[in-house]
Design an enzyme around this catalytic site. Structure first.
Site, PDB file in Angstrom:
ATOM      1  N   PRO A  89      -4.964   4.028   2.762  1.00  0.00           N
ATOM      2  CG  PRO A  89      -6.725   3.088   3.966  1.00  0.00           C
ATOM      3  CD  PRO A  89      -5.492   2.733   3.187  1.00  0.00           C
ATOM      4  CD  GLU A  90      -1.676   9.159   1.513  1.00  0.00           C
ATOM      5  OE1 GLU A  90      -1.326  10.326   1.780  1.00  0.00           O
ATOM      6  OE2 GLU A  90      -1.570   8.671   0.374  1.00  0.00           O
TER       7      GLU A  90
END
Ligand SMILES: [Zn+2]
Length: 277
Positions: free
Chosen positions: A2-3
């Site tokens: 996840p960014e």
């Protein structure tokens, strides 16, 4: 992993669901997810009885404000924060369950266990979590002029993808969004940061904001192997909008040239040789 867009989506969900709630009890299975603490009790005692008064984000970290402390959540590779009811079946790999006095739970599920939760005092944040204090500017929260951004690029003299992924330079961007931002800007992953023209600096700066905002709007990217889910357990819709990431062999959506995948610095870079220079 996840960014920024995925983490920001979860942060916004939490803000809606958890602010004003008081922690009644915390259950921890195993020590891996709370590895910064010496034991479960030391982690749990700092959360139980506390009220959530804000939910912030720094880079890829969610900071749940509990009065004088932050509960920091890093999703790692496969971590999920999920809203649940006590009667809901407990999913495999559920490491932490937080129950609220008002009812309802937040569960931390993480098959690969690279994610973690820890509590730090706000006052001693820099000493207790230096990686949070050292983060670079936030591409959607912090105001920076594009010429200041350009000056910083010139000073770095590294490849653009490396720079975008350097958390001390700009916080929150990883492998997916660096490729998507560079495609949007028409720049190659291996262009030297000191070689970009003024016009290219502007394009890159604009692309960074636009790609990330659009991804947040569509609630992030979920990939087959990476398990990102929002607080309600739903996948993100931005994967369908990817222009290059995981599209090797397919035609570029701008110039029809074939998108390529190259091995680069221990990971993959996706780009279009036809329209990224
Ligand atoms: Zn192209």
């Amino acid at each position: 992993m996840p960014e920024l867009p995925e983490v920001e989506t979860v942060r916004r969900d939490l803000e809606k669901e958890a602010i004003g709630r008081r922690v009644k009890s915390v259950e921890v299975n195993g020590n891996r997810s709370i590895r910064r603490h010496t034991n479960k009790k030391q982690f749990i005692s700092r959360i139980e009885g506390q009220k959530i008064d804000a939910v912030e984000r720094r880079g890829k970290n969610i900071l749940v404000s509990l009065g004088d402390d932050y509960l920091v959540v890093h999703l790692g590779m496969s971590g999920q924060l999920l809203k649940a009811a006590p009667r809901d079946a407990v999913a495999k790999h559920t490491h932490v369950t937080i129950s609220f006095t008002q009812g309802g739970q937040i569960r931390f599920v993480d098959p690969r266990t690279f994610g973690e939760l820890y509590v730090v005092s706000k006052e001693h944040l820099a000493a207790e979590a230096p990686e949070l204090a050292e983060l670079g500017f936030d591409p959607i929260e912090d105001v920076m002029s594009w010429d200041e951004f350009g000056r910083r690029l010139m000073n770095k003299k590294v490849k653009l993808k490396t720079l975008l992924m350097d958390q001390k330079f700009v916080a929150g961007i990883g492998n997916i969004y660096s490729d998507e931002i560079l495609w949007a800007a028409g720049l190659r992953y291996d262009r030297g940061s000191e070689t970009v023209s003024t016009q290219e600096v502007r394009r890159l700066y604009r692309a960074m904001g636009e790609v990330l905002q659009e991804a947040i709007k569509l609630r992030g990217s979920s990939l087959a192997d990476e398990q990102y889910r929002d607080l309600y357990g739903n996948v993100g819709g931005f994967s369908a909008e990817h222009k290059v990431y995981a599209r090797e062999g397919e035609p570029c959506r701008r110039c029809r040239h074939t998108v390529e995948r190259v091995k680069w610095q221990g990971r993959s870079a996706f780009y279009c040789p036809g329209c990224q220079v």
